[in-house]
Design a protein around this motif. Sequence first.
Motif, PDB file in Angstrom:
ATOM      1  N   CYS A  87     -26.295 -10.719   1.606  1.00 40.58           N
ATOM      2  CA  CYS A  87     -25.635 -10.294   0.365  1.00 40.58           C
ATOM      3  C   CYS A  87     -26.565  -9.330  -0.374  1.00 40.58           C
ATOM      4  O   CYS A  87     -27.640  -9.731  -0.832  1.00 40.58           O
ATOM      5  CB  CYS A  87     -25.326 -11.515  -0.508  1.00 40.58           C
ATOM      6  SG  CYS A  87     -24.550 -11.135  -2.094  1.00 40.58           S
TER       7      CYS A  87
ATOM      8  N   LYS B 164     -26.901 -11.477  -7.800  1.00 39.57           N
ATOM      9  CA  LYS B 164     -26.040 -12.468  -8.438  1.00 39.57           C
ATOM     10  C   LYS B 164     -26.887 -13.296  -9.393  1.00 39.57           C
ATOM     11  O   LYS B 164     -28.104 -13.162  -9.440  1.00 39.57           O
ATOM     12  CB  LYS B 164     -25.401 -13.390  -7.391  1.00 39.57           C
ATOM     13  CG  LYS B 164     -24.781 -12.692  -6.194  1.00 39.57           C
ATOM     14  CD  LYS B 164     -23.477 -12.018  -6.538  1.00 39.57           C
ATOM     15  CE  LYS B 164     -22.832 -11.433  -5.280  1.00 39.57           C
ATOM     16  NZ  LYS B 164     -21.602 -10.666  -5.574  1.00 39.57           N
TER      17      LYS B 164
ATOM     18  N   TRP C 240     -29.132 -15.048  -7.131  1.00 32.92           N
ATOM     19  CA  TRP C 240     -29.484 -14.303  -5.908  1.00 32.92           C
ATOM     20  C   TRP C 240     -30.192 -13.003  -6.251  1.00 32.92           C
ATOM     21  O   TRP C 240     -29.783 -12.272  -7.149  1.00 32.92           O
ATOM     22  CB  TRP C 240     -28.197 -13.988  -5.132  1.00 32.92           C
ATOM     23  CG  TRP C 240     -28.430 -13.433  -3.757  1.00 32.92           C
ATOM     24  CD1 TRP C 240     -28.274 -12.129  -3.369  1.00 32.92           C
ATOM     25  CD2 TRP C 240     -28.841 -14.159  -2.596  1.00 32.92           C
ATOM     26  NE1 TRP C 240     -28.566 -12.009  -2.032  1.00 32.92           N
ATOM     27  CE2 TRP C 240     -28.917 -13.235  -1.528  1.00 32.92           C
ATOM     28  CE3 TRP C 240     -29.154 -15.505  -2.367  1.00 32.92           C
ATOM     29  CZ2 TRP C 240     -29.298 -13.616  -0.249  1.00 32.92           C
ATOM     30  CZ3 TRP C 240     -29.542 -15.888  -1.093  1.00 32.92           C
ATOM     31  CH2 TRP C 240     -29.606 -14.950  -0.053  1.00 32.92           C
TER      32      TRP C 240
ATOM     33  N   ASP D 113     -20.464 -10.718   1.201  1.00 31.93           N
ATOM     34  CA  ASP D 113     -21.301 -11.885   0.920  1.00 31.93           C
ATOM     35  C   ASP D 113     -21.177 -12.853   2.097  1.00 31.93           C
ATOM     36  O   ASP D 113     -20.175 -13.556   2.230  1.00 31.93           O
ATOM     37  CB  ASP D 113     -20.861 -12.554  -0.380  1.00 31.93           C
ATOM     38  CG  ASP D 113     -21.834 -13.641  -0.838  1.00 31.93           C
ATOM     39  OD1 ASP D 113     -22.677 -14.058  -0.022  1.00 31.93           O
ATOM     40  OD2 ASP D 113     -21.732 -14.079  -2.001  1.00 31.93           O
TER      41      ASP D 113
ATOM     42  N   ARG E 173     -23.431 -15.246   2.691  1.00 35.30           N
ATOM     43  CA  ARG E 173     -24.392 -16.327   2.443  1.00 35.30           C
ATOM     44  C   ARG E 173     -23.910 -17.677   2.967  1.00 35.30           C
ATOM     45  O   ARG E 173     -24.720 -18.495   3.424  1.00 35.30           O
ATOM     46  CB  ARG E 173     -24.696 -16.428   0.951  1.00 35.30           C
ATOM     47  CG  ARG E 173     -25.580 -15.293   0.432  1.00 35.30           C
ATOM     48  CD  ARG E 173     -25.864 -15.451  -1.042  1.00 35.30           C
ATOM     49  NE  ARG E 173     -24.649 -15.272  -1.849  1.00 35.30           N
ATOM     50  CZ  ARG E 173     -24.583 -15.545  -3.150  1.00 35.30           C
ATOM     51  NH1 ARG E 173     -25.649 -16.015  -3.777  1.00 35.30           N
ATOM     52  NH2 ARG E 173     -23.464 -15.334  -3.806  1.00 35.30           N
ATOM     53  N   HIS E 174     -22.626 -17.909   2.900  1.00 32.11           N
ATOM     54  CA  HIS E 174     -22.106 -19.224   3.283  1.00 32.11           C
ATOM     55  C   HIS E 174     -21.769 -19.313   4.768  1.00 32.11           C
ATOM     56  O   HIS E 174     -21.272 -20.350   5.220  1.00 32.11           O
ATOM     57  CB  HIS E 174     -20.871 -19.551   2.445  1.00 32.11           C
ATOM     58  CG  HIS E 174     -21.144 -19.555   0.973  1.00 32.11           C
ATOM     59  ND1 HIS E 174     -22.035 -20.434   0.385  1.00 32.11           N
ATOM     60  CD2 HIS E 174     -20.674 -18.780  -0.031  1.00 32.11           C
ATOM     61  CE1 HIS E 174     -22.094 -20.209  -0.920  1.00 32.11           C
ATOM     62  NE2 HIS E 174     -21.281 -19.201  -1.188  1.00 32.11           N
ATOM     63  N   THR E 175     -22.050 -18.239   5.515  1.00 30.84           N
ATOM     64  CA  THR E 175     -21.710 -18.260   6.945  1.00 30.84           C
ATOM     65  C   THR E 175     -22.913 -18.102   7.868  1.00 30.84           C
ATOM     66  O   THR E 175     -22.820 -18.467   9.046  1.00 30.84           O
ATOM     67  CB  THR E 175     -20.696 -17.142   7.260  1.00 30.84           C
ATOM     68  OG1 THR E 175     -21.274 -15.876   6.934  1.00 30.84           O
ATOM     69  CG2 THR E 175     -19.411 -17.328   6.474  1.00 30.84           C
TER      70      THR E 175
ATOM     71  N   ALA F  60     -25.525 -19.685   8.322  1.00 28.89           N
ATOM     72  CA  ALA F  60     -26.023 -20.922   8.933  1.00 28.89           C
ATOM     73  C   ALA F  60     -25.349 -21.181  10.271  1.00 28.89           C
ATOM     74  O   ALA F  60     -25.871 -21.931  11.109  1.00 28.89           O
ATOM     75  CB  ALA F  60     -25.790 -22.103   7.998  1.00 28.89           C
ATOM     76  N   SER F  61     -24.194 -20.521  10.502  1.00 33.09           N
ATOM     77  CA  SER F  61     -23.450 -20.711  11.745  1.00 33.09           C
ATOM     78  C   SER F  61     -23.892 -19.756  12.848  1.00 33.09           C
ATOM     79  O   SER F  61     -23.368 -19.817  13.962  1.00 33.09           O
ATOM     80  CB  SER F  61     -21.949 -20.525  11.486  1.00 33.09           C
ATOM     81  OG  SER F  61     -21.485 -21.491  10.556  1.00 33.09           O
TER      82      SER F  61
ATOM     83  N   LEU G 107     -30.947 -20.536   3.738  1.00 32.06           N
ATOM     84  CA  LEU G 107     -29.583 -20.497   4.249  1.00 32.06           C
ATOM     85  C   LEU G 107     -29.530 -20.517   5.775  1.00 32.06           C
ATOM     86  O   LEU G 107     -28.554 -20.974   6.366  1.00 32.06           O
ATOM     87  CB  LEU G 107     -28.862 -19.238   3.741  1.00 32.06           C
ATOM     88  CG  LEU G 107     -28.609 -19.166   2.235  1.00 32.06           C
ATOM     89  CD1 LEU G 107     -28.027 -17.807   1.871  1.00 32.06           C
ATOM     90  CD2 LEU G 107     -27.669 -20.284   1.791  1.00 32.06           C
ATOM     91  N   GLN G 108     -30.589 -19.996   6.403  1.00 30.87           N
ATOM     92  CA  GLN G 108     -30.671 -19.987   7.861  1.00 30.87           C
ATOM     93  C   GLN G 108     -32.059 -20.483   8.263  1.00 30.87           C
ATOM     94  O   GLN G 108     -32.931 -19.720   8.684  1.00 30.87           O
ATOM     95  CB  GLN G 108     -30.422 -18.571   8.406  1.00 30.87           C
ATOM     96  CG  GLN G 108     -30.202 -18.529   9.912  1.00 30.87           C
ATOM     97  CD  GLN G 108     -30.059 -17.103  10.440  1.00 30.87           C
ATOM     98  OE1 GLN G 108     -30.213 -16.129   9.703  1.00 30.87           O
ATOM     99  NE2 GLN G 108     -29.770 -16.964  11.726  1.00 30.87           N
TER     100      GLN G 108
END
Length: 273
Positions: free
Chosen positions: A129, A133, A136, A206, A208-210, A212-213, A240-241
């Motif tokens: 990202c 924010k 962030w 953004d 940020r929420h993905t 980790a996958s 996050l990762q």
Amino acid sequence: MIFYESSHSQSPLISRTYGAENPNAVDTDKPVLVMLHGWGLNSGVWHSVIPLLAEHFTVISIDLPGFGTNSRQLPKDYSLAHISEWVSACIPMASIVLGWSMGGLVAQHIALQAPEKVKRLVTVASTPCFEQKADWHGIKPNVLNAFEQQLEADFGKTLARFLAIQALGSPSAKADIKQIQRHVRKFSAPSPVALLAGLQLLSSVDLRHTIASISCPTLRIYGRLDSLVPADGIPLIQALQPDCVSKIIQHAAHAPFISHPREWVELIVEFGT
């Protein structure tokens, strides 16, 4: 050097292959390294490091849609999903995919959506990202908005200012900017559509929420003096990762492969071979 045109029916992107005995088939013992540039620029940014990388990898350099050799190739919807789909069509299975700055967004998205293409992921001066924010660290929204407004009036000055910010803090800032400009100018001018849409991606995407996958091994390279991807935000990305490897080049800014090419190449060779 050879030119390769993707067989993807909707994205005839051209890429360049270096360091392979038979690049058309990519049948080499060297790992395949795919390189994606950042906003406003093209594959010319890699000019000084490709010879170093080609000693260890089969290097495939791809201009993003709307930039460089692919300046006339534009998806109808210039979204991260569509750009990534077009670029992914040029990537051999199980490649090391490296993305710098905005190219890092594309590389991360491909790693998430087409994991069979990405054996290892490298991001350079990139982030999930880019926009700042409340929780962030990133580019202030008013800076990105100003670039969008200035872009309509004068692309040349806007790009020059963007390059100046990228090199800010680097001991070799002026030389870095001149080197980037010299090699980038050998390619076609970018599409105005891609320039504006690219800035909008920097302000809106953004992941940020993905991230980790992301399932493949990941190396994230930063410049400690980078004002676009601030060093104080690196721990947030790492959180996050957690499995990614983070490396910081101490005296580099947003283009560490220009200011510190050998140190930068060593990190990639260590990770990818």
